[in-house]
Design an enzyme around this catalytic site. Structure first.
Site, mmCIF file in Angstrom:
data_model
loop_
_atom_site.group_PDB
_atom_site.id
_atom_site.type_symbol
_atom_site.label_atom_id
_atom_site.label_comp_id
_atom_site.label_asym_id
_atom_site.label_seq_id
_atom_site.Cartn_x
_atom_site.Cartn_y
_atom_site.Cartn_z
ATOM 1 N N GLY A 53 0.838 -1.203 0.000
ATOM 2 C CA GLY A 53 0.000 0.000 0.000
ATOM 3 C C GLY A 53 0.861 1.235 0.000
ATOM 4 N N PRO A 54 1.518 1.557 1.129
ATOM 5 C CA PRO A 54 2.453 2.690 1.113
ATOM 6 C C PRO A 54 3.542 2.430 0.074
ATOM 7 C CG PRO A 54 1.975 2.038 3.366
ATOM 8 C CD PRO A 54 1.375 0.986 2.484
ATOM 9 N N ARG A 305 20.269 -2.894 26.962
ATOM 10 C CA ARG A 305 20.792 -3.163 25.612
ATOM 11 C C ARG A 305 21.875 -4.240 25.674
ATOM 12 N NH1 ARG A 305 25.071 1.596 23.805
ATOM 13 N NH2 ARG A 305 25.979 1.954 25.859
ATOM 14 N N GLU A 359 17.061 3.047 7.897
ATOM 15 C CA GLU A 359 15.946 2.543 8.715
ATOM 16 C C GLU A 359 14.697 2.273 7.895
ATOM 17 O OE1 GLU A 359 18.401 4.638 11.932
ATOM 18 O OE2 GLU A 359 17.849 5.063 9.850
ATOM 19 N N PHE A 386 14.367 6.734 16.302
ATOM 20 C CA PHE A 386 14.316 6.601 14.856
ATOM 21 C C PHE A 386 13.252 5.608 14.381
ATOM 22 C CE2 PHE A 386 18.957 7.890 15.287
ATOM 23 C CZ PHE A 386 18.647 9.235 15.163
ATOM 24 N N HIS A 410 18.493 2.983 23.538
ATOM 25 C CA HIS A 410 18.526 4.411 23.855
ATOM 26 C C HIS A 410 17.084 4.927 23.965
ATOM 27 C CE1 HIS A 410 22.468 3.416 22.394
ATOM 28 N NE2 HIS A 410 22.961 4.613 22.700
#
EC number: 2.2.1.1
Length: 611
Positions: A53-54, A305, A359, A386, A410
């Site tokens: 779609g996108p 992390r 990303e 992000f 983060h």
């Protein structure tokens, strides 16, 4: 063969191919409850590989599908038995080419040398606003050549069927590069009044123009009629497919005899069945010390992390289809699989995927990997802030029911000196608002292992793990098993399910809540501390359980989380209060910024005393 369409204009083409013998589906195109929605949805329509779609997302999915084929072929094929061997085909349009995600994905496909990826670019020069000349005049083939692709131009895409067949053969002959076939077409071909105009891009022709088109093309059959000769030609694929499947089954039976261990691993990837006892590899406090680490308050504090990396490496050892990587941040995200090398053009059998600073494409490529085979479990990583760059891919992961694991580090103002551009504030709540996705924010080692167990088990919905940069202590009362309930009590000095006060927190702030509770108990307050690590899982629990954790008659409640307070009213009620961050952060060491914004034990105690 895997076929993906990335543009809405291709939807009807795909449906026509899939539904040659089921015209009722085509008649219900874009209607409520039909198997032919406006954009293909893999959970809605059999044989549809990805939800698109996108623009550009489907193309990036195709890169993920082709990556999966190359990876599995390198791992499992033998010189005498080629057991993984298929092509990925994708159709994309001008709009897909304009979107930045397609360039990111194409760059990676060229770098990786995905020779079994063949893309058809429907070059019709029309987008919603009109001719592409108003905004898009670049030489697309030259760009793809620069990105490491083999390119072909079919100039007559309307009727040049043999030219298209020749282009496919040429593309398949190029083994070390993906192929882009630019197919120049006329949008609305055959329509005497609307062909080559934007009015046919996303709207129906209308009954008068349909009749004019049928007359122009000399198509004299009734609507939705497929002539017998077309059916006969098309039906040969059924017998051919059955023959190919039987041939492969015979080959795989031989493969199982000669390469038993590889066959076992490949079958788990094909079926999605997890190896027996896989979760015993996770570092958790409920397993004896001789097997793994035990997380207790005596263990050294660590960032989640870092604890996440221990989980990733433990899982990679026992789950054959576990692979992934980061957006040029592996040393910051702590996402490197130490026992494996890098997936590259010449080492596709390896399981560390280097996405680079991409990303947008990373999320969509991971979605493609996830839908290739049920037992492929991809993870991808970047800084939590992000997720805004890859939000469309995360949303499609949720919609597509693809269980990608998004490792987001983060996760708060605790990252410190990088400042407000890197400090996520609203991301926690915005992603909690997304359907069919789990957002888990663990507080220590036990909760981190529990979060991974939840993520692996949820193959029909993706998980986001929000992880800290700063070191955190391991807390008494945390539990891997309780993570599956989303929220649970980690400490409580009350009786009869009637605490004076409930402190509710997640992640790095759970330590603050626990320390504040200890101080308040010295003043004879009955205080309960609740870890609400995953709101979505908590909401799925029985009402009795939720009442046992957050009793409705206890209205003195205080939430503590380093993010916007929006949404917490659901759990603190009208009489409760929320400590959070309803402004952008600042560049400062973690301890100082936490103090500046009121995320301290002292402030929690002060506000708690007002309740």
């Amino acid at each position: 063969m895997i076929f993906s369409t990335t543009a809405s204009s291709c939807s009807a083409v795909m449906y026509a191919g899939l539904d040659m013998a089921a015209m009722d589906d085509l008649k219900a195109f874009r209607q409520l409850g039909s198997r032919t929605p406006g954009h293909p949805e893999n959970f809605e329509t059999p044989s549809v590989e990805v939800t698109t779609g996108p623009l550009g997302q489907g193309f990036a999915n195709a890169v993920g599908l082709a990556l999966a084929e190359k990876h599995l072929a390198a791992r499992f094929n033998k010189t005498d038995l080629n057991i993984v061997d298929h092509y990925t085909y994708v159709i994309l349009g001008d709009g897909c080419q304009m979107e930045g995600i397609s360039n990111e994905a194409a760059s990676l496909a060229g770098h990786w040398g995905l020779g079994k990826l063949i893309a058809f670019y429907d070059d019709n020069h029309i987008s919603i606003d009109g001719s592409t000349d108003i905004a898009f005049t670049e030489d697309v083939l030259a760009r793809y050549e620069a990105l490491g692709w083999h390119t072909i131009w079919v100039k007559n895409g309307n009727t040049g069927y043999d030219d298209i067949r020749d282009a496919i053969r040429e593309g398949k002959a190029v083994k070390n590069k993906p192929t882009l076939i630019k197919v120049t077409t006329t949008i609305g071909f055959g329509s005497p009044n609307k062909a080559n105009t934007y009015s046919v891009h996303g709207s129906a022709l209308g009954s008068k123009e349909v009749e004019a088109t049928r007359s122009n093309l000399q198509w004299h059959h009734e609507p939705f009629h497929v002539p017998d000769e077309v059916k006969r030609y098309w039906s040969h694929h059924v017998d051919e497919g059955a023959s190919l499947e039987a041939e492969w089954n015979k080959k795989f039976a031989e493969y199982e005899k000669k390469y038993h261990q590889e066959a076992v691993e490949l079958k788990t990837i094909i079926s999605g069945e997890l190896p027996s006892g896989w979760d015993s590899a996770l570092p958790v406090s409920t397993i004896p010390e001789s097997y793994c680490h035990t997380y207790t308050p005596e263990c050294p504090p660590d960032a989640t992390r870092n604890l996440s990396q221990k989980c990733l490496n433990a899982l990679a050892k026992v789950i054959p289809g576990f692979l992934g990587g980061s957006a040029d941040l592996a040393t910051s995200n702590m996402t490197l699989l130490k026992m494996f090398g890098d997936f590259q053009r010449d080492t596709p059998e390896e399981r560390n995927i280097r996405f680079g600073v991409r990303e947008h494409a990373m999320g969509a490529i991971s979605n493609g990997i996830a839908v290739h085979s049920p037992g492929l479990i991809p993870y991808c990583a970047t800084f939590f802030v992000f997720t805004d760059y890859m939000r469309a891919a995360i949303r499609l992961s949720a919609l597509s029911e693809s269980g990608v694991i998004f490792v987001m580090t983060h996760d708060s103002i605790g990252l410190g000196e990088d400042g407000p551009t890197h400090q996520p504030i609203e991301q926690l709540f915005s992603l909690r608002a997304m359907p069919n996705i789990l957002l888990l924010r663990p507080a220590d080692g036990n909760e981190t292992s529990g979060a991974y167990k939840v993520a692996i088990l949820n193959r029909k919905r993706p998980s986001i793990l929000a992880l800290s940069r700063q070191k955190l202590p391991h807390l008494n009362g945390t539990s891997i098993d309780a993570i599956a309930k989303g929220g649970y009590i980690i400490s409580d000095n009350s009786s009869g399910n009637k605490p004076d006060l409930i402190l509710i927190s997640t992640g790095s702030e759970l330590e603050i809540a626990e320390k504040a509770a200890a101080e308040l108990r010295r003043d004879n307050r009955a205080v309960r501390v609740v870890s609400l690590v995953c709101w979505e899982l908590f909401e799925e629990q029985a009402e009795e359980y939720k009442e046992s954790v957050l009793p409705s008659e206890v209205t003195s409640r205080l939430s503590i989380e380093a993010g916007v307070t929006l949404g917490w009213e659901k759990y603190i009620g009208q009489k409760g209060k929320a400590i959070g961050v309803d402004r952008f952060g600042a560049s400062a060491p973690a301890g100082k910024i936490y103090k500046e914004l009121g995320l301290t034990v002292e402030n929690v105690i002060a506000i708690a005393k007002t309740l």
